[in-house]
Design a protein around this motif. Structure first.
Motif, PDB file in Angstrom:
ATOM      1  N   ILE A   1       0.846  -1.199   0.000  1.00 36.24           N
ATOM      2  CA  ILE A   1       0.000   0.000   0.000  1.00 36.24           C
ATOM      3  C   ILE A   1       0.884   1.252   0.000  1.00 36.24           C
ATOM      4  CG2 ILE A   1      -1.603   1.377   1.403  1.00 36.24           C
ATOM      5  CD1 ILE A   1      -2.919  -1.330   2.230  1.00 36.24           C
ATOM      6  N   MET A   2       1.881   1.266   0.860  1.00 37.52           N
ATOM      7  CA  MET A   2       2.756   2.453   0.919  1.00 37.52           C
ATOM      8  C   MET A   2       3.491   2.659  -0.398  1.00 37.52           C
ATOM      9  SD  MET A   2       4.342   2.634   4.728  1.00 37.52           S
ATOM     10  CE  MET A   2       3.486   1.784   6.046  1.00 37.52           C
ATOM     11  N   ALA A   3       3.906   1.564  -1.014  1.00 40.36           N
ATOM     12  CA  ALA A   3       4.635   1.675  -2.286  1.00 40.36           C
ATOM     13  C   ALA A   3       3.782   2.348  -3.360  1.00 40.36           C
ATOM     14  CB  ALA A   3       5.097   0.297  -2.747  1.00 40.36           C
ATOM     15  N   GLY A   4       2.466   2.265  -3.208  1.00 37.32           N
ATOM     16  CA  GLY A   4       1.570   2.851  -4.198  1.00 37.32           C
ATOM     17  C   GLY A   4       1.441   4.368  -4.097  1.00 37.32           C
ATOM     18  N   PHE A   5       1.910   4.948  -3.013  1.00 34.40           N
ATOM     19  CA  PHE A   5       1.834   6.407  -2.864  1.00 34.40           C
ATOM     20  C   PHE A   5       2.953   7.065  -3.645  1.00 34.40           C
ATOM     21  CE2 PHE A   5      -0.859   5.355   0.630  1.00 34.40           C
ATOM     22  CZ  PHE A   5      -1.570   6.496   0.961  1.00 34.40           C
ATOM     23  N   LYS A   6       2.610   8.029  -4.517  1.00 34.15           N
ATOM     24  CA  LYS A   6       3.679   8.665  -5.273  1.00 34.15           C
ATOM     25  C   LYS A   6       4.548   9.555  -4.380  1.00 34.15           C
ATOM     26  CE  LYS A   6       1.055  12.546  -7.433  1.00 34.15           C
ATOM     27  NZ  LYS A   6       1.121  13.408  -6.281  1.00 34.15           N
ATOM     28  N   GLU A   7       3.994   9.993  -3.251  1.00 32.78           N
ATOM     29  CA  GLU A   7       4.780  10.848  -2.339  1.00 32.78           C
ATOM     30  C   GLU A   7       5.743  10.046  -1.475  1.00 32.78           C
ATOM     31  OE1 GLU A   7       1.483  10.634  -2.422  1.00 32.78           O
ATOM     32  OE2 GLU A   7       0.663  12.583  -3.018  1.00 32.78           O
ATOM     33  N   ILE A   8       5.615   8.713  -1.514  1.00 34.14           N
ATOM     34  CA  ILE A   8       6.543   7.873  -0.751  1.00 34.14           C
ATOM     35  C   ILE A   8       7.612   7.354  -1.704  1.00 34.14           C
ATOM     36  CG2 ILE A   8       6.787   5.714   0.585  1.00 34.14           C
ATOM     37  CD1 ILE A   8       4.085   6.296   1.832  1.00 34.14           C
ATOM     38  N   SER A   9       8.870   7.758  -1.436  1.00 34.20           N
ATOM     39  CA  SER A   9       9.935   7.390  -2.368  1.00 34.20           C
ATOM     40  C   SER A   9      10.598   6.073  -1.983  1.00 34.20           C
ATOM     41  CB  SER A   9      10.995   8.493  -2.423  1.00 34.20           C
ATOM     42  OG  SER A   9      11.590   8.665  -1.153  1.00 34.20           O
TER      43      SER A   9
ATOM     44  N   MET B   1       9.974   6.944   3.424  1.00 34.80           N
ATOM     45  CA  MET B   1      10.362   8.353   3.251  1.00 34.80           C
ATOM     46  C   MET B   1       9.204   9.036   2.548  1.00 34.80           C
ATOM     47  SD  MET B   1      13.386   8.858   4.504  1.00 34.80           S
ATOM     48  CE  MET B   1      13.275  10.567   3.950  1.00 34.80           C
ATOM     49  N   ILE B   2       8.641  10.032   3.221  1.00 33.19           N
ATOM     50  CA  ILE B   2       7.504  10.751   2.651  1.00 33.19           C
ATOM     51  C   ILE B   2       7.952  12.158   2.277  1.00 33.19           C
ATOM     52  CG2 ILE B   2       5.127  11.530   3.037  1.00 33.19           C
ATOM     53  CD1 ILE B   2       4.703   9.336   4.965  1.00 33.19           C
ATOM     54  N   HIS B   3       7.583  12.562   1.070  1.00 31.15           N
ATOM     55  CA  HIS B   3       7.978  13.879   0.576  1.00 31.15           C
ATOM     56  C   HIS B   3       6.739  14.730   0.374  1.00 31.15           C
ATOM     57  CE1 HIS B   3      12.015  12.309  -0.226  1.00 31.15           C
ATOM     58  NE2 HIS B   3      11.347  11.189  -0.459  1.00 31.15           N
ATOM     59  N   ALA B   4       6.634  15.791   1.148  1.00 31.73           N
ATOM     60  CA  ALA B   4       5.467  16.656   1.040  1.00 31.73           C
ATOM     61  C   ALA B   4       5.928  18.093   0.899  1.00 31.73           C
ATOM     62  CB  ALA B   4       4.592  16.497   2.279  1.00 31.73           C
ATOM     63  N   ARG B   5       4.982  18.923   0.502  1.00 31.76           N
ATOM     64  CA  ARG B   5       5.335  20.333   0.288  1.00 31.76           C
ATOM     65  C   ARG B   5       5.012  21.189   1.501  1.00 31.76           C
ATOM     66  NH1 ARG B   5       4.579  18.739  -5.216  1.00 31.76           N
ATOM     67  NH2 ARG B   5       6.306  19.575  -6.434  1.00 31.76           N
ATOM     68  N   SER B   6       4.353  20.605   2.506  1.00 33.54           N
ATOM     69  CA  SER B   6       4.073  21.353   3.739  1.00 33.54           C
ATOM     70  C   SER B   6       3.831  20.351   4.860  1.00 33.54           C
ATOM     71  CB  SER B   6       2.828  22.224   3.562  1.00 33.54           C
ATOM     72  OG  SER B   6       1.685  21.388   3.403  1.00 33.54           O
ATOM     73  N   ASP B   7       3.892  20.829   6.104  1.00 34.03           N
ATOM     74  CA  ASP B   7       3.629  19.949   7.245  1.00 34.03           C
ATOM     75  C   ASP B   7       2.194  19.428   7.199  1.00 34.03           C
ATOM     76  OD1 ASP B   7       6.147  20.159   8.201  1.00 34.03           O
ATOM     77  OD2 ASP B   7       5.695  21.685   9.705  1.00 34.03           O
ATOM     78  N   GLN B   8       1.286  20.276   6.738  1.00 30.63           N
ATOM     79  CA  GLN B   8      -0.111  19.840   6.680  1.00 30.63           C
ATOM     80  C   GLN B   8      -0.273  18.708   5.666  1.00 30.63           C
ATOM     81  OE1 GLN B   8      -3.055  22.860   5.803  1.00 30.63           O
ATOM     82  NE2 GLN B   8      -4.615  21.253   5.603  1.00 30.63           N
TER      83      GLN B   8
END
Lengths: 156, 159
Positions: free
Chosen positions: B87-95, B113-120
């Motif tokens: 499931i996690m591998a399917g998230f594009k924000e998870i590298s 590792m999660i990559h986001a553009r803001s804390d929210q």
């Protein structure tokens, strides 16, 4: 702040996800994007100079060539952070090291030609530092991806 | 080893930074007495064998607009590992997503590792993962400072 235009974003997308394996890869890219090769090369050089592109090359699969790697973490007192980091970072197999917001506050990865080499290095490091290192080797890899979607924001 | 002496020379160049010029393989080809096409054939072969996992540019993502990057560690039971990992591998924000062998007293055995553009955005992504995986226990291990980031030099020494 360096503002990327549409051409820069197309370049980064291609460079990351579809970089042609060819004698003249930049000429192929330039043709696809609709730029002169010379302009493409100077834009890439600029993005490298600005630090946006770390490098252009290949990512070797460490397991495929028989290497062993492990994530490691340790607790370092505030006063020793710089010296401990310097000792750890001088090891060529340490590729990443971060100070993190946790009781284990220093997290690094070690890659070595074999498991025995890695464990020996870590044991020596523990003796040298007088600290215990938590080892967390990967059991199963679900994802390793190192490219980013450039489409959303143009601000850097 | 999975590669011969010529491959070794090619890998030595590719693990680093290719010159940004019209014919990036020319110099290496000349030094090896091969054609640029020969080099490309070998690179292709190394890719097929999985020795080269990816080919192209590596960005410095903190400078590419992803400012809220976090390592999130999750407690995953033996029977939940595959489902949660997939499931996690399917998230594009998870590298990156790995199941790791960890000491029992630590217990957080799945790392992403999660990559986001803001804390929210980061919080929203974590909520989505929790909802989809049914996991409940996790810690966000934020990075405070980069102490070292380098590319691994697998191939060392002179040619």
């Amino acid at each position: 702040m360096y503002i990327l235009d549409d051409k820069d974003r197309s370049i980064l997308d291609l460079l990351q996800n579809d970089f042609p394996l060819a004698v003249q890869p930049y000429l192929e890219m330039a043709n696809r994007i609709g730029l002169e090769e010379e302009e493409l090369l100077s834009r890439i050089a600029e993005m490298k100079a600005k630090g946006l592109i770390r490098r252009i090359g290949g990512i070797i699969d460490s397991r495929n060539i028989g290497f062993y790697s492990t994530l490691c973490a340790l607790t370092v007192s505030e006063a020793r952070i710089e010296t401990v980091a310097a000792t750890i970072n001088q090891l060529p197999g340490v590729t990443h090291n971060y100070l993190r917001d946790h009781d284990y506050n220093m997290w690094f990865t070690l890659t070595a030609p074999s498991r025995d080499d890695a464990l020996k290095t870590l044991q020596e490091l523990e003796i040298l530092l007088g600290l215990t290192i938590m080892k967390m080797p990967a059991q199963k890899v679900f994802k390793i991806k190192v490219s980013f979607d450039m489409g959303v924001s143009n601000e850097l | 080893m999975n590669y011969d002496e010529d491959d070794r020379k090619i890998l030595k160049l590719l693990q680093g930074d290719l010159p940004v010029e019209s014919r990036p393989f020319r110099e290496l080809a000349q030094a090896m007495n091969l054609s640029e096409e020969d080099i490309i054939d070998r690179v292709q072969n190394l890719q097929q064998k999985g020795t080269i996992r990816r080919w192209g540019a590596v960005l410095r993502h903190q400078q590419a607009g992803f400012t809220a990057n976090a390592m999130v560690a999750w407690k995953v039971g033996a029977e939940q590992g595959d489902e949660a990992g997939n499931i996690m591998a399917g998230f594009k924000e998870i590298s990156h997503c790995y199941l790791r062998e960890v000491p029992d007293e630590f217990g957080y055995n799945m790392f992403s590792m999660i990559h986001a553009r803001s804390d929210q955005e980061l919080r929203e992504l974590i909520d989505k993962v929790l909802e989809q995986t049914g996991l409940t226990d996790y810690i966000v291990i934020k990075s405070l400072r980069e102490l070292k980031k380098a590319s691994m030099e697998y191939i060392r020494g002179e040619d």
